[in-house]
Design an enzyme around this catalytic site. Structure first.
Site, PDB file in Angstrom:
ATOM      1  N   CYS A   2      35.691  55.438  27.396  1.00 51.90           N
ATOM      2  CA  CYS A   2      34.857  56.624  27.501  1.00 51.90           C
ATOM      3  C   CYS A   2      33.605  56.429  26.655  1.00 51.90           C
ATOM      4  CB  CYS A   2      35.543  57.909  27.044  1.00 51.90           C
ATOM      5  SG  CYS A   2      36.762  58.485  28.194  1.00 51.90           S
ATOM      6  N   ARG A  27      32.723  51.116  29.314  1.00 50.58           N
ATOM      7  CA  ARG A  27      33.805  51.817  28.619  1.00 50.58           C
ATOM      8  C   ARG A  27      34.640  52.687  29.543  1.00 50.58           C
ATOM      9  NH1 ARG A  27      32.378  51.939  22.959  1.00 50.58           N
ATOM     10  NH2 ARG A  27      33.788  53.681  22.646  1.00 50.58           N
ATOM     11  N   TRP A  74      37.065  57.239  31.179  1.00 50.99           N
ATOM     12  CA  TRP A  74      38.251  56.462  31.519  1.00 50.99           C
ATOM     13  C   TRP A  74      39.410  57.392  31.192  1.00 50.99           C
ATOM     14  CZ3 TRP A  74      42.738  54.649  29.258  1.00 50.99           C
ATOM     15  CH2 TRP A  74      43.418  53.655  29.970  1.00 50.99           C
ATOM     16  N   ASN A  98      35.629  61.143  23.353  1.00 52.97           N
ATOM     17  CA  ASN A  98      36.260  59.839  23.528  1.00 52.97           C
ATOM     18  C   ASN A  98      37.469  59.817  22.607  1.00 52.97           C
ATOM     19  OD1 ASN A  98      35.359  56.565  22.197  1.00 52.97           O
ATOM     20  ND2 ASN A  98      36.941  57.074  23.646  1.00 52.97           N
ATOM     21  N   GLY A  99      38.657  59.627  23.186  1.00 51.86           N
ATOM     22  CA  GLY A  99      39.864  59.591  22.370  1.00 51.86           C
ATOM     23  C   GLY A  99      40.972  60.425  22.981  1.00 51.86           C
ATOM     24  N   GLU A 479      47.108  33.942  30.020  1.00 52.84           N
ATOM     25  CA  GLU A 479      45.749  34.403  30.292  1.00 52.84           C
ATOM     26  C   GLU A 479      45.412  34.252  31.785  1.00 52.84           C
ATOM     27  OE1 GLU A 479      43.437  36.096  29.276  1.00 52.84           O
ATOM     28  OE2 GLU A 479      41.555  35.357  30.087  1.00 52.84           O
ATOM     29  N   LYS A 483      44.314  37.308  34.103  1.00 56.08           N
ATOM     30  CA  LYS A 483      43.017  37.306  34.812  1.00 56.08           C
ATOM     31  C   LYS A 483      43.227  37.625  36.283  1.00 56.08           C
ATOM     32  CE  LYS A 483      40.693  37.377  32.646  1.00 56.08           C
ATOM     33  NZ  LYS A 483      40.278  37.601  31.317  1.00 56.08           N
ATOM     34  N   GLU A 486      44.263  41.360  36.783  1.00 52.25           N
ATOM     35  CA  GLU A 486      43.281  42.412  36.529  1.00 52.25           C
ATOM     36  C   GLU A 486      42.217  42.501  37.605  1.00 52.25           C
ATOM     37  OE1 GLU A 486      41.755  42.256  32.450  1.00 52.25           O
ATOM     38  OE2 GLU A 486      41.393  40.134  32.596  1.00 52.25           O
ATOM     39  N   HIS A 502      65.586  29.737  32.379  1.00 56.53           N
ATOM     40  CA  HIS A 502      66.371  30.806  31.754  1.00 56.53           C
ATOM     41  C   HIS A 502      66.205  32.131  32.503  1.00 56.53           C
ATOM     42  CE1 HIS A 502      67.516  28.243  28.429  1.00 56.53           C
ATOM     43  NE2 HIS A 502      66.267  27.800  28.432  1.00 56.53           N
ATOM     44  N   LYS A 604      36.193  48.071  29.886  1.00 57.72           N
ATOM     45  CA  LYS A 604      35.936  46.864  29.099  1.00 57.72           C
ATOM     46  C   LYS A 604      36.393  47.000  27.653  1.00 57.72           C
ATOM     47  CE  LYS A 604      33.691  42.897  28.542  1.00 57.72           C
ATOM     48  NZ  LYS A 604      34.649  41.881  28.981  1.00 57.72           N
TER      49      LYS A 604
HETATM   50  N1  HGA Z   1      41.323  62.079  26.706  1.00 56.51           N
HETATM   51  C1  HGA Z   1      40.054  62.231  27.364  1.00 56.51           C
HETATM   52  C2  HGA Z   1      39.103  61.139  26.949  1.00 56.51           C
HETATM   53  C3  HGA Z   1      39.608  59.811  27.405  1.00 56.51           C
HETATM   54  C4  HGA Z   1      39.016  58.621  26.694  1.00 56.51           C
HETATM   55  O1  HGA Z   1      38.420  58.655  25.638  1.00 56.51           O
HETATM   56  N2  HGA Z   1      39.255  57.474  27.285  1.00 56.51           N
HETATM   57  O2  HGA Z   1      38.830  56.312  26.694  1.00 56.51           O
HETATM   58  C5  HGA Z   1      40.212  62.303  28.876  1.00 56.51           C
HETATM   59  O3  HGA Z   1      41.244  61.936  29.430  1.00 56.51           O
HETATM   60  O4  HGA Z   1      39.277  62.731  29.507  1.00 56.51           O
END
Ligand code: HGA
Length: 609
Positions: A2, A27, A74, A98-99, A479, A483, A486, A502, A604
């Site tokens: 975000c 982000r 995000w 963001n968070g 890796e 790759k 993703e 195994h 990213k």
């Molecule tokens: N929790 C918030 C912000 C998401 C965020 O920071 N993502 O990196 C949301 O879901 O909108």
């Protein structure tokens, strides 16, 4: 993840907000939005999808206003819908975040019980509604802001715009990064200096726990206890130039092809070819006296760390503890006294890596940061900075940042070996010569591009792909699988070749391509035996090795594919073998028609837990 921006401008700020968001799209890119105050009223525009959708919406329905905030999302809480997109609104207030607000459910219940109606499924809307409720109860914006953030648990960077104070932005950070930029009669907020670069290079990073009131001509910063604090302004090096794809179709292709050059830059920062010695930064970690080394990171950077573990053990005889940061941070690690810890992160903002760093620091470890952004939070909180010189990496799947992390870690490990008296000057010189050949070998490996494209087209129809390797090639197998997953969405797993029998060997049939990474050296024969076990069960094997290695393995049966790679000094081989692994994933994704640079569900820089 975000991205947040804010502008106190002199004219309409919508375009500037979108420009800042464009630079933060790495982000997150599942939705975006902006809010401004115009004629005393808050207005918002929000759109699902990439930033282009918001741009389209603004072209049809412009949003005037000289002060505003913006967000590229995000999602963590609630699907990517317009209702869940930021900015979120409370009564006379708009918020971008963001968070993760960990106590959002309790706050939401409390507000709902008071009659507040919610429009979204997000944790963020609780913050907006809480501030709105405080305003409705008669608090001034500053008090409403301070009181609300005092009730939040979890991680956040917040930017807040109040209708009643249309010339001011409020912001706070706890866990997530935030910077204030000073312009000429204008002020800016951004998740990083890169977002601010088109507007100003005068940047003040908020420290963790800070909150600030940003006005047109000044900024007031307060610590977690509400007391005023001063934070130094610095001149940022972040470039305002938008990085373009050059002649390539995707940023990822461009970044893969840049590797000879950027690995060369990185090596030249740490090696002195004239004296044949490694030069580690002054005042860095004193490896001579270190008792142990902890390495931690997430994703691709973790695999770089895992390869480096082999280097530190062999070159420096240092005991290495390594874990992914999201685990390390919650383990009760008995750190050794006199130990050091290295944290690896492209962005330098990875939330889990930062938290693990803080724990190790508190436990008395000497901290080194291996990051691509020297102004990042991880860089600033470390005792010693070991920058990688990959340049901006835009493709979400890391390529050149990975090999530059490897180049940096190799130099540190060799430097540590010299400092500890494990490597003689002759051995140092020999390894240095091998390292200096890496850019040329990488360029040679890149010449396989077309052959790998054909192979990848064949592989693109597979449902599952396995990657095998031993020693330093084992993390590279991990890796390679990451790759491919993703960007092409093909299920892939990396295994230590010796581990196959195994369990995972049960997965083998004619439909599962198996990529075997086997550079010459003491583990070559053993890896080839493991490959033959796969072939005996009908598995289709693609071998990545030197020409001599391929010829030797051919005697054991017919391979599905052969990928020749230049002969690189044993333990340093991942620096070169990374190239075919990256190109295979890239071309498989192109063949499948996925969004290579911005694959679904990813971002990213991972700034949430
Ligand atoms: N929790 C918030 C912000 C998401 C965020 O920071 N993502 O990196 C949301 O879901 O909108």
């Amino acid at each position: 993840m975000c991205g947040i921006v804010g502008i106190i401008g002199r004219g309409d700020v919508a375009d500037g907000l979108v420009e800042g968001l464009q630079r933060l799209e790495y982000r997150g890119y599942d939705s975006a939005g902006i809010a401004t105050v115009c004629d005393g009223r808050l207005g918002r525009r929000r759109a699902v999808g990439k930033l282009a959708e918001l741009r389209r919406m603004l072209a049809e329905d412009p949003l005037p206003g000289a002060v505003g905030i913006g967000h590229t999302r995000w999602a963590t809480h609630g699907r990517p819908t317009e209702a869940n997109a930021h900015p979120h609104a409370g009564s006379h207030v708009a918020v971008v975040h963001n968070g993760i607000i960990e106590n959002y459910a309790a706050l939401r219940d409390e507000l709902t019980a008071d009659g507040v109606a919610f429009e979204s499924e997000t944790d963020t809307e609780t913050v907006a509604k809480l501030m709105g409720a405080y305003l409705d109860a008669g608090r001034e914006p500053r008090a409403a802001f301070a009181e609300a953030i005092g009730r939040l648990e979890g991680a956040f960077a917040l930017a807040v715009l109040f209708e009643a104070e249309p010339e001011t932005l409020y912001c706070a950070r706890r866990g997530s990064p935030l910077a204030v930029g000073r312009g000429d009669g204008e002020m800016y907020l951004g998740s990083d200096a890169y977002a601010l670069a088109p507007f100003t290079n005068r940047v003040t990073y908020l420290s963790d726990g800070d909150w600030a009131v940003v006005m047109r001509d000044r900024v007031e910063v307060f610590g977690p206890d509400g007391a005023p604090v001063s934070r130094q302004e610095q001149l940022s090096d972040a470039s305002a130039a938008i990085v373009d794809k050059g002649e390539h179709r995707h940023f990822m292709a461009k970044e893969i092809h840049e590797q000879p050059e950027v690995i060369g830059h990185t090596l030249s920062a740490y090696l002195d070819p004239v004296s044949g010695t490694v030069r580690l930064p002054e005042g860095g970690i004193d490896f001579a006296g270190v008792t142990s080394l902890t390495i931690s990171a997430c994703g691709t950077a973790y695999f770089a760390g895992l390869i480096a573990k082999y280097w530190f053990e062999t070159y420096a005889r240092l005991p290495v503890e390594i874990d992914i940061a999201s685990e390390l941070r919650y383990r009760d690690v008995p750190y050794r006294q006199g130990g050091a810890a290295l944290f690896v992160s492209q962005s330098g903002e990875t939330a889990d890596t930062l938290a693990a760093l803080r724990d190790a620091k508190e436990a008395g470890q000497r901290i080194g940061a291996v990051v691509n952004v020297p102004e990042s939070t991880i860089a600033r909180e470390a005792d010693a900075l070991y920058p990688t010189h990959a340049g901006p990496e835009i493709g979400v799947a890391s390529t050149k940042a990975f090999t530059c992390q490897l180049a940096t870690l190799a130099c540190i490990a060799i430097g540590a070996g010299v400092a500890r008296g494990v490597l003689s000057p002759e051995e140092e010189q020999r390894l240095l010569t091998a390292l200096l050949e890496v850019p040329r070998h990488v360029a040679e490996a890149l010449s396989m591009d077309e052959a790998l494209r054909d192979l990848a087209q064949d592989m693109a129809s597979a449902r599952d792909v396995l990657y095998l390797g031993r020693g330093v090639s084992f993390p590279l197998a991990l890796e390679g699988a990451l790759k491919l997953k993703e960007i092409s969405y093909i299920h892939a797993e990396g295994y230590a070749a010796g581990e196959l029998k195994h369990g995972p060997i049960a997965l083998i049939d004619e439909a599962v391509p198996v990529i075997v990474i086997a550079p010459p050296g003491p583990l070559f024969e053993k890896t080839i035996s493991n490959m033959q076990e796969v072939m005996a069960r009908g598995g289709r094997c693609c071998l990545i090795s030197t020409k001599a290695g391929l010829a030797a393995a051919e005697r054991g049966g017919e391979l599905w594919a052969k990928v020749p790679v230049p002969d690189t000094e044993g333990l340093l081989s991942p620096l070169v073998y990374a190239v075919p692994v990256q190109l295979l994933a890239y071309h498989a994704a192109v063949a499948k028609g996925t969004d290579v640079d911005q694959p679904r569900n990813l971002a990213k820089s991972v700034t949430v837990e």
